[in-house]
Enzyme design. Structure first.
Site, mmCIF file in Angstrom:
data_model
loop_
_atom_site.group_PDB
_atom_site.id
_atom_site.type_symbol
_atom_site.label_atom_id
_atom_site.label_comp_id
_atom_site.label_asym_id
_atom_site.label_seq_id
_atom_site.Cartn_x
_atom_site.Cartn_y
_atom_site.Cartn_z
ATOM 1 N N HIS A 1 -12.440 11.103 -1.597
ATOM 2 C CA HIS A 1 -12.854 10.179 -2.653
ATOM 3 C C HIS A 1 -13.572 10.929 -3.776
ATOM 4 O O HIS A 1 -14.424 10.366 -4.441
ATOM 5 C CB HIS A 1 -13.792 9.102 -2.104
ATOM 6 C CG HIS A 1 -13.173 8.221 -1.074
ATOM 7 N ND1 HIS A 1 -13.097 8.575 0.255
ATOM 8 C CD2 HIS A 1 -12.580 7.011 -1.161
ATOM 9 C CE1 HIS A 1 -12.505 7.615 0.940
ATOM 10 N NE2 HIS A 1 -12.177 6.656 0.104
ATOM 11 N N GLU B 1 1.733 4.469 -2.856
ATOM 12 C CA GLU B 1 1.545 5.008 -4.200
ATOM 13 C C GLU B 1 2.879 5.334 -4.876
ATOM 14 O O GLU B 1 3.063 5.096 -6.065
ATOM 15 C CB GLU B 1 0.645 6.259 -4.154
ATOM 16 C CG GLU B 1 -0.808 5.965 -3.812
ATOM 17 C CD GLU B 1 -1.052 5.669 -2.344
ATOM 18 O OE1 GLU B 1 -0.151 5.933 -1.507
ATOM 19 O OE2 GLU B 1 -2.141 5.174 -2.001
ATOM 20 N N LEU C 1 0.853 -1.199 0.000
ATOM 21 C CA LEU C 1 0.000 0.000 0.000
ATOM 22 C C LEU C 1 0.885 1.243 0.000
ATOM 23 O O LEU C 1 1.207 1.800 1.045
ATOM 24 C CB LEU C 1 -0.895 -0.046 1.253
ATOM 25 C CG LEU C 1 -2.211 0.718 1.218
ATOM 26 C CD1 LEU C 1 -3.064 0.295 2.401
ATOM 27 C CD2 LEU C 1 -2.019 2.209 1.208
#
Lengths: 324, 402
Positions: free
Chosen positions: A129, A60, A58
């Site tokens: 989000h 990026e 996890l």
């Protein structure tokens, strides 16, 4: 021809390209066994094996950084960032490394990486989000920025991205994932970058929009037509490279321009389009250029429907522009 | 064959001790192969094994020696050029030649290297022409990277020598991804990810080491711990006694070696690289050394550190240590150091003579290599500049005095 939603179209593109080219690898958080949190990579691991479609730690910057190394060494990586809101730890890898390697190595190295990421709002996601931060990437030379608005374009542009010699940031408006449907061929096909799509021709006002906003604008221009205003609706599909001529040609015809994006207004990509028209077609304008955009605030959870442009706001801007 | 080194991650503990100065403390002891300390407990180690001088053969040893001298000579000359205003900047390797050349000889031609600032010697050994390196520092038309980066940012595609980024640690995940590609194709090729001590604080170091451990790729992290990140000493960078021990947290082996002993570096790096090639996964190699000069020509180390700290490391000059050993072993004749120095001087001065007068890269190169096919919008921007230059009647590059 089968009807597919946006997810199925992307999944079909990935199946086609992994089948065709053994160099294509697909990876990211939850991308392997689960097939992605939105199921875009569903079935790829069982079909092509754990070495070509896999889960990553996890992280990026690790995902994009590793993708660069894979591309240097002959693979065609398609990396997923789970939400565009989380791409920022990888921004340095994208802007300083991925986008620059061809230039700073004098053309000796290149890294044709595809970074896919669900973008934009409208799904009750709040700040983390919902963001649509395309303009912080269009500011960087050396990387193509793509945001398809329907399943047919999504498949053709994703295959184009995978076959590109340059890095591509591939933005997928997640609100369209299951809501947009279109006839999509099972077979692979490509759509060239830098070619806008004219969704409706008209002579009174040019409306430029991308992503979810194309659908909002479709509704608005239909309502405008019922009031006797004929709009020309243009979806650039790729923001970098931008089909400048399609926009300029339309504005020369209509004399009016409304730009619609859900990203925040301040230094949003709409500003670049407005500047383009001001520089190259200002004498054709009969009214000031209008922007309908997200507010210059952080994406709110409850008040999201106020934040996002909708058809009435777009229609108002069209009417005021035409009535100027 | 075991080199003088400390090994962690396999049950043997790191060479600990807070002091990193030579001549005192646990490090010195462990380099002699006597004692390492783990969790405060001293562990006896086997007696030191002689360095593998005989194995390498006199020709290779002499070549290593020449490469070290050439790197030092290049540094010395280029620093002077910077002081004279003939190049803009320089980042010297001085004092770290053993680490860079030891690594270079431990690699095979098909391997990849993702360099940090002080691995130029590896580029030389991997076939980058000295003239190309000097031209890179001038940033002129002879630079194969078209003058796109500051001096010392070498790139050498044919040698699998990646383009250095000024950003710290960003190249490490690239090395891991590169190694993934080799592993996927079942190629016996190793990626070497180079870093300095400052880089271990960066997120990209963590990202890369973690991915490498999980994926078990053929990637070797090679850290030249020269104990200074510009003006910040190692003790303000990290609270672990060694960098090597950080490997344990990522699930692979870490090894510290004497970075001023070219054969120790060679053997330590070689073992790690060959282990990776054989499918044994990553290793973090820490070559403990010292930055004798400034970080670059842009800083003055006398402003932030005591000469008393530097002096013992000057005594452990890696070129002199190697020279002494080669003379003891009869590999180097008495007159050879002088002849080598003269040869290196002529090489460097010849390269400078050959490239210094070259013109800057042509204006058109400004817009090349952004993407594969130069877009119309860039040609338009260039045309604007040409019109302005024609109108003004001068060239901004000439006026800048660059």
């Amino acid at each position: 021809m089968p009807v597919m939603n946006y997810i199925q179209a992307l999944n079909s593109a990935l199946h086609n390209e992994m089948e065709r080219d053994p160099r294509v690898v697909v990876f990211g958080e939850d991308v392997g066994r689960a097939g992605g949190v939105f199921r875009v990579t569903d079935g790829l691991q069982s079909r092509f094996g754990e070495e070509r479609c896999f889960d990553t730690p996890l992280c990026e910057q690790g995902i994009v950084g590793a993708a660069i190394g894979m591309a240097l060494n002959g693979l065609k990586p398609v990396a997923e960032i789970q939400f565009m809101d989380y791409i920022l730890p990888a921004y340095d890898q994208i802007a300083n490394e991925l986008a620059t390697i061809r230039y700073r190595s004098g053309g000796q190295f290149s890294a044709p990486v595809v970074v896919r990421t669900p973008a934009c709002g409208g799904i009750h996601g709040g700040h983390y989000h919902s963001q649509s931060t395309e303009s912080i990437f269009t500011h960087v030379p050396g990387i193509h920025v793509v945001m398809p608005s329907d399943p047919y374009d999504a498949k053709g542009l994703l295959i184009q991205a995978i076959r590109s010699e340059d890095p591509v940031l591939f933005l997928e408006p997640k609100k369209l994932y299951r809501s947009a449907r279109a006839e999509v061929p099972e077979e692979p096909y490509t759509i060239p970058f830098g070619q806008a799509k004219v969704l409706r021709e008209g002579t009174d006002c040019t409306v430029v929009a991308w992503g979810v906003m194309v659908h909002v604008c479709k509704e608005a221009v239909e309502q405008a037509a019922r009031k006797g205003i004929e709009c020309e609706l243009i979806d650039p599909r790729t923001l970098a490279p931008l089909d400048e001529e399609a926009i300029l040609e339309s504005v020369r015809k209509t004399g009016r321009l409304v730009i619609v994006h859900e990203a925040r207004r301040n230094t949003g990509f709409g500003a670049e389009i407005a500047a383009l028209v001001a520089e190259k077609a200002i004498l054709h304008l009969e009214a000031p250029i209008r922007r309908v955009t997200g507010f210059d605030v952080h994406c709110p959870f409850t008040l999201d429907p106020y934040f996002l442009p909708d058809a009435p706001r777009v229609l108002l801007a069209i009417e005021e522009t035409v009535g100027f | 064959m075991q080199a003088p080194q400390d090994r962690v991650g396999t049950g043997v503990a790191p060479g600990a001790g807070q002091t990193l100065a030579p001549g005192a403390g646990a490090l010195q002891s462990s380099l002699r192969g006597e004692v390492v300390i783990a969790g405060g407990t001293e562990i006896l180690r086997p007696p030191p094994v002689p360095p593998p001088v005989a194995e390498l053969g006199p020709e290779v040893l002499r070549a290593m020696y020449r490469a070290m001298v050439l790197v030092r000579t290049l540094d010395t000359k280029m620093v002077v050029l910077q002081r004279q205003g003939r190049i803009a900047f320089y980042g010297p390797i001085t004092g770290q030649e053993a680490a860079t050349i030891g690594l270079a000889y431990a690699m095979r031609p098909e391997d990849w290297i993702f360099p940090a600032l002080r691995e130029a010697g590896v580029a030389l050994v991997r076939g980058l022409e000295l003239e190309a390196m000097v031209a890179q520092c001038f940033g002129n038309v002879r630079d194969i990277a078209k003058g796109r980066q500051m001096p010392c940012h070498y790139v050498h595609r044919a040698g699998n020598y990646y383009a250095m980024s000024s950003a710290i640690a960003t190249q490490l995940p690239h090395a891991v991804g590169c190694a993934y590609a080799s592993k996927l194709r079942r190629e016996p090729v190793v990626s070497v990810a180079c870093l300095g001590d400052g880089a271990v604080s960066e997120g990209d170091f963590h990202a890369a080491a973690n991915f490498a451990g999980v994926w078990r790729v053929p990637c070797v992290f090679f850290c030249q711990n020269n104990q200074w990140a510009i003006t910040v000493p190692y003790r303000l960078q990290s609270a672990t006694a060694t960098i090597a021990e950080k490997a344990v947290a990522y699930g692979f082996e870490g090894v510290r070696c004497d970075g001023n002993d070219v054969l120790a570096v060679y053997e330590t790096a070689r073992q790690a690289i060959e282990k990776a090639r054989a499918g044994g996964g990553p290793t973090l190699v820490e070559a403990l050394t010292y930055r004798i000069l400034g970080h670059t020509t842009s800083d003055d180390p006398s402003r932030y550190r005591d000469e008393a700290e530097v002096a013992p490391w000057r005594e452990r000059d890696p070129i002199r240590l190697f020279e002494e050993r080669l003379r003891e072993q009869g590999v180097l004749a008495a007159a050879e150091p002088e002849a080598t120095a003269a040869w290196a001087k002529e090489q460097v001065e010849g390269a400078i003579r050959a490239v210094e007068g070259a013109p800057p890269p042509p204006l058109e190169t400004l817009i090349e290599d952004v993407v594969a096919a130069t877009p119309a919008r860039l040609r338009e921007q260039l045309a604007e500049l040409r019109r302005a230059m024609a109108r003004l009647g001068h060239d901004p590059l000439e006026r800048s005095g660059h």
